[in-house]
Design an enzyme around this catalytic site. Structure first.
Site, mmCIF file in Angstrom:
data_model
loop_
_atom_site.group_PDB
_atom_site.id
_atom_site.type_symbol
_atom_site.label_atom_id
_atom_site.label_comp_id
_atom_site.label_asym_id
_atom_site.label_seq_id
_atom_site.Cartn_x
_atom_site.Cartn_y
_atom_site.Cartn_z
ATOM 1 N N ASP A 168 0.815 -1.212 0.000
ATOM 2 C CA ASP A 168 0.000 0.000 0.000
ATOM 3 C C ASP A 168 0.851 1.265 0.000
ATOM 4 O O ASP A 168 0.307 2.367 0.073
ATOM 5 C CB ASP A 168 -0.946 0.017 1.201
ATOM 6 C CG ASP A 168 -2.410 -0.038 0.785
ATOM 7 O OD1 ASP A 168 -2.680 -0.286 -0.400
ATOM 8 O OD2 ASP A 168 -3.277 0.178 1.651
ATOM 9 N N ASP A 234 1.621 -9.658 9.508
ATOM 10 C CA ASP A 234 2.080 -8.274 9.438
ATOM 11 C C ASP A 234 3.478 -8.234 8.849
ATOM 12 O O ASP A 234 4.203 -9.245 8.853
ATOM 13 C CB ASP A 234 2.076 -7.633 10.827
ATOM 14 C CG ASP A 234 0.691 -7.117 11.213
ATOM 15 O OD1 ASP A 234 -0.192 -7.066 10.340
ATOM 16 O OD2 ASP A 234 0.505 -6.773 12.394
ATOM 17 N N ASP A 236 6.205 -7.230 9.867
ATOM 18 C CA ASP A 236 7.303 -7.578 10.778
ATOM 19 C C ASP A 236 7.047 -8.888 11.509
ATOM 20 O O ASP A 236 7.723 -9.191 12.490
ATOM 21 C CB ASP A 236 7.511 -6.454 11.796
ATOM 22 C CG ASP A 236 6.283 -6.232 12.668
ATOM 23 O OD1 ASP A 236 5.163 -6.337 12.134
ATOM 24 O OD2 ASP A 236 6.436 -5.942 13.866
ATOM 25 N N ASP A 331 -9.624 -6.354 12.332
ATOM 26 C CA ASP A 331 -9.483 -7.754 12.728
ATOM 27 C C ASP A 331 -10.617 -8.199 13.650
ATOM 28 O O ASP A 331 -11.344 -9.156 13.355
ATOM 29 C CB ASP A 331 -8.117 -7.993 13.371
ATOM 30 C CG ASP A 331 -7.710 -6.871 14.329
ATOM 31 O OD1 ASP A 331 -8.565 -6.050 14.716
ATOM 32 O OD2 ASP A 331 -6.511 -6.815 14.688
#
Length: 726
Positions: A168, A234, A236, A331
């Site tokens: 994004d 994610d 990371d 979420d």
């Protein structure tokens, strides 16, 4: 019939308890009863109760809590014809009732949490097709490369899974921005990440516009993929090799299963752990949620999607037209919607990913503000208590998870409550000092004992209070903003892979120091009133003790906002992997002791005099994942040490090819057992008494450290980030 009988028994038992706690008894009788309950709970704790005995201990504690609630409600509220006293007293009373309600919800959720489950192992022909999504916005190339390499190395048939980078940060909207610097940066990112994906054999996806934040990005991924199962990591959050084999098997046997959620495990401390130096010795803050609460939610089919480290069924997401994005916590919102449609979830209490936490206190607060605002948005938009399709336990579970985020309001009320009396002479309790102390002390002790029973190995005494206090003053504006303007909050990405290079006061430290000063003035007022009004010494001492506890908590928070500088920019993981050190034509047997994202520490089988600082070397080891050829990982030596005949070298990687990211990922992330072992090494229950002594000793130490940081900052005309570490 059996359930009806059990329900009747519980109803009768509850009625008996209510009758007992409302009996009119004098103060001496209450002290005897409270002491007996505390002694019984302590005795049960010694024998480490499980099953019904654990429930008995919690029930005993609940009786004292209910007795306290009855006393507070019927005997202590100021008269309504004294509006100043009544309003102040009612404010404190409501904050206490909120705490009692949260305790009640916690007892419902986690009194008997489910043990972790193991997924059935499927044959290759039974395995579903999987799409792995790694959504990204502004993360750097190296961080993404490690996560993508780890995802690509997952142990799963290559033809049955695909890895997608959902970028994004390189959308058409950003690359065509009117601001030339934004457009240039986005274009450069777009080119670099497309090439990285080619090098790592993963798919690159972006979209036209940055709409609906992370939820929109994930939904774009759904539109351009077709796997039966969707996995979200994610940027990371790098997975272990066994991630899919530990999760996807559940979907075969549970046709209405939409989610398998796994814990978020972190390689680095959060800012509070780092600044207090508790990361290696005390369970992390998130372990209470992932180690206990999620297992409790799992019992009631209410374990929810946590944004990453999760496996979802595509057909379930199709019912909701993808991930929900009305709130900024897509979420939990998505999970709530699917639970209300009759879908089920499973939680596995085994760390299968390793991630990074915010390094600075300011980033930590920004992350928690987003969580708080998003959960309150869900409350305002969906109101789970009355949402159609949810079972009663699910309604209570979601309300527990959401209502928790109102803690800054009650925490700040408890903080300022002593000031009502000390500074303004308001009578917030119509009780003597001995009554207040007797009822409140037994309630506090029992409350702490119950928390220790519920969360002991995952949360030490007073740590929850510290985390809540440290966040409260910063989250209050965020909560107020979302309550006034529910649609106003926007999704903000948490800073990844940042570091605090020099010791300094946090840029947002001022409110914490200001509160500490006010609490200190409260202690001065306590002493003043003791001398000025000796006839009210009992009440003044009790209120002063309350303020002293707040002051110690605030003092510990001074250490929280006093940022320690980090010598290392990445955190090391013990691995113990055999390797060969290649120096010129020499192949030296060695052991890789620990690794980080930037380098490795290697112990040599015998001393090598020809190896020195800044020399180029390589290591060859047997990867856990399948890699073509015979790859080696190159690096430059940063230091050489010898001790007791053992030579060790520190090597910093030199990355020149995508295969190097795969080797680093193999060393760092492939083996999930090392993360479970690390978690286990920190989990130990110090007990209520020892834990309390430890915490308040820590509080005194951090008070001094925080004041030293403040004095050093005040003595220099330079910026706060030049403050050196004491």
């Amino acid at each position: 019939m059996r359930n009806i009988i059990a329900g009747l028994l519980w109803a009768c038992a509850s009625l008996v308890v209510l009758v007992l706690v409302t009996l009119p008894i004098n103060l001496q009788t209450h002290l005897i009863a409270g002491t007996a309950v505390v002694a019984a709970m302590a005795l049960l704790k010694v024998f480490k109760p499980g099953g019904v005995w654990r429930l008995i201990a919690l029930a005993l504690g609940t009786s004292i809590v209910l007795r306290y609630v009855y006393w507070r409600t019927t005997s202590t509220l100021p008269p309504i014809n004294q509006p100043e006293d009544f309003m102040a007293g009612l404010l404190v009373y409501l904050a206490e009732m909120y705490s009692v309600a949260m305790l009640a919800l916690s007892l419902f959720v986690v009194s008997t949490p489910l043990p972790s489950r193991s997924a059935p192992r499927l044959g290759d022909d039974e395995l579903p097709t999987v799409d792995i999504f790694v959504p990204s916005y502004n993360e750097n190339r190296e961080l993404l490369a490690r996560t993508l390499a780890a995802a690509k190395a997952i142990d799963y048939p290559a033809e049955k899974f695909k890895v997608f980078l959902l970028d994004d940060g390189g959308t058409d909207q950003k690359r065509n921005s009117d601001r030339i610097e934004i457009a240039a940066e986005a274009e450069q990112r777009h080119i670099e990440l497309k090439q990285l994906c080619v090098d790592l054999d993963v798919f690159y996806l972006t979209r036209a516009r940055n709409e609906h934040a992370k939820a929109g990005n994930l939904n774009n991924g759904l539109e351009h993929s077709n796997g039966e199962i969707v996995v979200v990591f994610d940027a990371d959050h790098a997975p272990a090799r066994d991630f899919l084999h530990c999760t996807v098997g559940f979907f075969r046997d549970h046709p209405r299963l939409f989610l398998v959620q796994t814990p978020h495990f972190f390689l680095n401390p959060d800012p509070i752990e780092r600044n207090l130096r508790t990361f290696l010795t005390m369970p992390s803050e998130n372990e209470m949620f992932y180690g206990i609460i999620q297992r409790g939610l799992d019992k009631w089919n209410s374990s929810f999607f946590c944004g990453s480290a999760a496996v979802l069924r595509r057909s379930a997401l199709a019912e909701t037209k993808g991930f929900k994005g009305r709130s900024i916590t897509e979420d939990c919102e998505t999970a709530l919607e699917l639970h209300s449609r009759g879908w089920h979830s499973i939680y596995i209490d085994k760390p299968l990913i390793a991630g990074l936490q915010p390094a600075s206190f300011a980033s930590f607060i920004a992350q928690r503000s987003r969580w708080a605002q998003g959960m309150i948005q869900i409350l305002l938009f969906q109101f789970p208590l009355f949402k159609r399709g949810l079972s009663l336990p699910q309604r209570l579970c979601y309300m527990a998870s959401i209502s928790f985020w109102f803690f800054p309001i009650s925490r700040m009320i408890f903080l300022i409550a002593p000031f009502f009396y000390l500074f303004f002479n308001l009578q917030i309790f119509t009780a003597s000092g001995s009554e207040f102390l007797s009822y409140t002390l037994s309630y506090m002790i029992v409350n702490l004992m119950m928390q220790n029973l519920l969360y002991g190995s995952c949360r030490w005494p007073w740590i929850s209070e510290l985390y809540e206090y440290a966040q409260s003053i910063y989250l209050l504006p965020a909560i107020g903003s979302v309550l006034l303007h529910p649609t106003k909050p926007t999704f903000r990405v948490t800073a990844k892979d940042e570091s605090v290079n020099v010791s300094r006061l946090s840029e947002i430290a001022l409110p914490i120091f200001a509160l500490f000063l006010v609490l200190l003035l409260g202690m001065v007022m306590t002493v003043t009133r003791l001398f000025a009004e000796p006839y009210r010494a009992d009440v003044t001492l009790v209120v002063g003790l309350w303020n002293l506890l707040n002051l110690l908590l605030a003092g510990c928070a001074l250490g929280v906002v006093s940022e320690r500088g980090e010598v290392q920019t990445s955190y090391r993981v013990k691995v113990e992997r055999r390797c060969e050190l290649l120096v010129g034509d020499s192949h030296i047997p060695a052991m890789i002791e620990n690794v980080s994202s930037n380098g490795a520490s290697i112990r040599l089988a015998h001393p090598v005099k020809t190896v020195g600082r800044d020399d180029m070397v390589s290591i060859r080891f047997k990867p856990l994942s399948k890699l073509e050829g015979d790859p080696v990982l190159s690096g430059v030596i940063r230091h050489v040490t010898s001790h007791d005949g053992v030579t060790s070298i520190g090597m910093r990687y030199v990355i020149t090819d995508a295969i190097h990211y795969r080797l680093i990922a193999d060393l760092l992330y492939a083996n999930s057992d090392q993360w479970k072992s690390f978690q286990k090494s920190r989990r130990g229950n110090p007990g209520l008494l020892r834990g309390t002594v430890w915490f308040y000793a820590l509080a005194i130490k951090q008070t001094v450290r925080g004041l030293v940081y403040l004095l050093r900052a005040a003595r220099t005309e330079k910026k706060p980030d030049t403050v050196t570490q004491p």
